[in-house]
Design a protein around this motif. Sequence first.
Motif, mmCIF file in Angstrom:
data_model
loop_
_atom_site.group_PDB
_atom_site.id
_atom_site.type_symbol
_atom_site.label_atom_id
_atom_site.label_comp_id
_atom_site.label_asym_id
_atom_site.label_seq_id
_atom_site.Cartn_x
_atom_site.Cartn_y
_atom_site.Cartn_z
ATOM 1 N N THR A 74 1.062 -0.696 -0.049
ATOM 2 C CA THR A 74 -0.274 0.085 -0.259
ATOM 3 C C THR A 74 0.460 2.000 -0.750
ATOM 4 O OG1 THR A 74 -2.054 -1.229 1.086
ATOM 5 C CG2 THR A 74 -2.073 1.522 1.294
ATOM 6 N N VAL A 75 1.012 1.720 -0.424
ATOM 7 C CA VAL A 75 1.031 3.651 -1.119
ATOM 8 C C VAL A 75 0.155 4.782 -0.573
ATOM 9 C CG1 VAL A 75 3.133 4.799 -2.270
ATOM 10 C CG2 VAL A 75 3.108 2.627 -3.294
ATOM 11 N N ASN A 76 1.359 5.055 0.536
ATOM 12 C CA ASN A 76 0.862 6.696 1.060
ATOM 13 C C ASN A 76 1.180 7.463 0.720
ATOM 14 O OD1 ASN A 76 -1.143 4.598 2.892
ATOM 15 N ND2 ASN A 76 0.144 4.398 3.903
ATOM 16 N N ILE A 77 0.219 8.576 0.270
ATOM 17 C CA ILE A 77 1.120 9.871 -0.340
ATOM 18 C C ILE A 77 0.407 11.241 0.031
ATOM 19 C CG2 ILE A 77 1.073 11.537 -2.491
ATOM 20 C CD1 ILE A 77 1.901 8.397 -3.114
ATOM 21 N N SER A 78 1.981 11.446 0.794
ATOM 22 C CA SER A 78 1.525 13.201 1.378
ATOM 23 C C SER A 78 2.154 14.188 0.986
ATOM 24 C CB SER A 78 2.152 12.906 2.749
ATOM 25 O OG SER A 78 0.956 12.438 3.859
ATOM 26 N N VAL A 79 1.053 15.360 0.803
ATOM 27 C CA VAL A 79 1.872 16.429 -0.258
ATOM 28 C C VAL A 79 2.996 17.142 0.986
ATOM 29 C CG1 VAL A 79 1.244 18.981 -1.026
ATOM 30 C CG2 VAL A 79 0.167 16.817 -1.365
ATOM 31 N N LYS A 80 3.805 17.660 0.624
ATOM 32 C CA LYS A 80 5.516 18.661 1.533
ATOM 33 C C LYS A 80 5.186 19.464 0.523
ATOM 34 C CE LYS A 80 5.859 17.003 5.252
ATOM 35 N NZ LYS A 80 5.599 17.526 6.967
ATOM 36 N N THR A 81 5.317 20.631 0.425
ATOM 37 C CA THR A 81 5.933 21.191 -0.627
ATOM 38 C C THR A 81 7.223 22.355 -0.269
ATOM 39 O OG1 THR A 81 5.306 22.943 0.454
ATOM 40 C CG2 THR A 81 3.137 22.615 -1.331
ATOM 41 N N ASP A 82 7.321 21.866 0.930
ATOM 42 C CA ASP A 82 9.377 22.823 1.132
ATOM 43 C C ASP A 82 10.016 21.510 1.550
ATOM 44 O OD1 ASP A 82 8.898 25.532 0.492
ATOM 45 O OD2 ASP A 82 7.525 25.186 2.205
ATOM 46 N N PRO A 83 11.334 21.626 0.957
ATOM 47 C CA PRO A 83 12.114 20.717 1.643
ATOM 48 C C PRO A 83 12.174 20.438 3.339
ATOM 49 C CG PRO A 83 13.020 21.587 0.034
ATOM 50 C CD PRO A 83 11.811 22.464 0.587
ATOM 51 N N TYR A 84 12.045 18.780 3.468
ATOM 52 C CA TYR A 84 12.654 18.878 5.313
ATOM 53 C C TYR A 84 13.329 18.001 5.600
ATOM 54 C CZ TYR A 84 9.249 15.038 3.477
ATOM 55 O OH TYR A 84 9.181 13.570 3.166
ATOM 56 N N ILE A 85 13.702 18.114 7.100
ATOM 57 C CA ILE A 85 13.838 17.038 7.040
ATOM 58 C C ILE A 85 14.037 15.537 7.146
ATOM 59 C CG2 ILE A 85 15.691 15.849 9.536
ATOM 60 C CD1 ILE A 85 15.645 18.666 10.505
ATOM 61 N N LEU A 86 14.222 14.306 5.994
ATOM 62 C CA LEU A 86 13.536 13.532 5.864
ATOM 63 C C LEU A 86 13.608 12.066 7.289
ATOM 64 C CD1 LEU A 86 11.960 11.425 4.045
ATOM 65 C CD2 LEU A 86 14.158 11.164 2.720
ATOM 66 N N ALA A 87 14.551 12.166 7.845
ATOM 67 C CA ALA A 87 14.775 11.562 8.923
ATOM 68 C C ALA A 87 14.135 11.286 10.086
ATOM 69 C CB ALA A 87 16.356 11.782 9.615
ATOM 70 N N GLU A 88 13.279 10.792 10.787
ATOM 71 C CA GLU A 88 12.255 9.955 11.506
ATOM 72 C C GLU A 88 11.336 11.346 11.559
ATOM 73 O OE1 GLU A 88 14.211 11.471 15.202
ATOM 74 O OE2 GLU A 88 15.485 10.305 15.089
ATOM 75 N N SER A 89 10.849 11.075 10.172
ATOM 76 C CA SER A 89 9.578 12.427 9.661
ATOM 77 C C SER A 89 8.631 10.951 9.818
ATOM 78 C CB SER A 89 10.000 12.902 8.520
ATOM 79 O OG SER A 89 10.135 11.948 7.684
ATOM 80 N N GLY A 90 8.652 10.376 9.100
ATOM 81 C CA GLY A 90 7.453 8.881 9.028
ATOM 82 C C GLY A 90 7.511 8.407 7.543
ATOM 83 N N PHE A 91 8.140 9.523 6.456
ATOM 84 C CA PHE A 91 8.208 9.017 5.258
ATOM 85 C C PHE A 91 9.110 8.104 5.113
ATOM 86 C CE2 PHE A 91 6.043 13.129 5.731
ATOM 87 C CZ PHE A 91 4.984 12.550 4.745
ATOM 88 N N ASP A 92 8.999 7.047 3.505
ATOM 89 C CA ASP A 92 9.813 6.536 3.552
ATOM 90 C C ASP A 92 10.652 6.998 2.449
ATOM 91 O OD1 ASP A 92 9.422 3.746 4.968
ATOM 92 O OD2 ASP A 92 8.012 3.845 3.880
ATOM 93 N N ALA A 93 10.060 7.799 1.579
ATOM 94 C CA ALA A 93 10.746 9.169 0.815
ATOM 95 C C ALA A 93 10.428 9.917 0.689
ATOM 96 C CB ALA A 93 11.038 7.734 -0.488
ATOM 97 N N ALA A 94 11.050 10.715 -0.531
ATOM 98 C CA ALA A 94 10.170 12.070 -1.019
ATOM 99 C C ALA A 94 10.796 12.090 -2.072
ATOM 100 C CB ALA A 94 10.620 13.915 -0.576
ATOM 101 N N ILE A 95 9.378 12.206 -2.859
ATOM 102 C CA ILE A 95 9.530 13.193 -4.339
ATOM 103 C C ILE A 95 9.168 14.508 -4.409
ATOM 104 C CG2 ILE A 95 9.075 12.832 -6.832
ATOM 105 C CD1 ILE A 95 7.436 9.872 -5.862
ATOM 106 N N HIS A 96 10.839 14.934 -4.884
ATOM 107 C CA HIS A 96 11.107 16.333 -4.525
ATOM 108 C C HIS A 96 11.813 17.392 -5.696
ATOM 109 C CE1 HIS A 96 10.159 20.445 -2.769
ATOM 110 N NE2 HIS A 96 9.871 19.817 -2.346
ATOM 111 N N PHE A 97 12.376 18.377 -6.210
ATOM 112 C CA PHE A 97 13.275 19.155 -6.757
ATOM 113 C C PHE A 97 14.079 18.382 -6.262
ATOM 114 C CE2 PHE A 97 10.307 22.272 -5.183
ATOM 115 C CZ PHE A 97 11.450 22.875 -4.357
#
Length: 302
Positions: free
Chosen positions: A125-148
């Motif tokens: 199951t792939v869960n998608i959330s919106v993040k418009t700005d870069p953030y600290i990935l570690a311990e964010s709860g996200f496995d990966a980000a698709i971003h510029f």
Amino acid sequence: MRKHIPSSSSLKVFEAAARHGNFARAAEELSLTEGAVSRQIARLESFLNRKLFDRIGSRVKLNPVGEHYAQNIRETLDRLDRETQFIKGLPEGSKSLNISSLPTFSSRWLIPRLGRFRDKHPDITVNISVKTDPYILAESGFDAAIHFEHPAWIGTHRQFLFQENLIPVCNPLILGKSKAPNQLTNIPLIHRQQNPEAWDNYAKENGIILNYPFQGARYELHEMAISAAIAGLGVALVPSIYVEKELNEGSLIAPWPESKILSKKFCLIKSVETSRHESTLSAFEDWLDTEIHKFNITKHST
């Protein structure tokens, strides 16, 4: 065992009391006595060594420390509730991925293709959330980000996906039969708030004269700018990857050249450390790479 976290019962009582601004109403919601609520709050304040409420006679009011704590506790409890409900709904043996992405890329490109990933990996199951700005990935709860690509992603592993190039698009009814480049001068320009100089830079790049390159409506998201262009409100400078469907159907046209300098590199951003879902994330990564490759072939052949 964490010794520096209050009990969950005291946090729930505090959140209810803070939300209602009243111990009696919190007690009624939680099926407790008002005295029990008062004791839980007192224990929490003793644990924190900080007062959270100001007592004025029989009334209570959150003080600034309490307001700050209440906001963060509410967000934490809400997230815990969502995660608990999600886990309860997972079929036995299934896996999940939490991916953050930009809003327009998610709605216009990624989500419409996710059915093919589900067909190939029905157990993920792939869960998608919106993040418009870069953030600290570690311990964010996200496995990966698709971003510029951005300096803020330093310390992460970045896999290049595609180059996002901007192209002017508009409703064909705006231009009528004439599609000359100088027609841009006579059409209202649609801007994106985060990139107010885009039209001026585009005109200089392509040798087009725009009398008023900074005038026109401004929208926060590419999705909004695209909708405005479809509605005939003007010409929008948007990533070509987002308007593939509209250009094929003819609801939008792009008679002007694609910009070569107004572009961003999109990446799949992952933590450097081994992911707890490494095999699951690898499956998503391989599928995403295949979809990007297919899109580029289609784009270059049209």
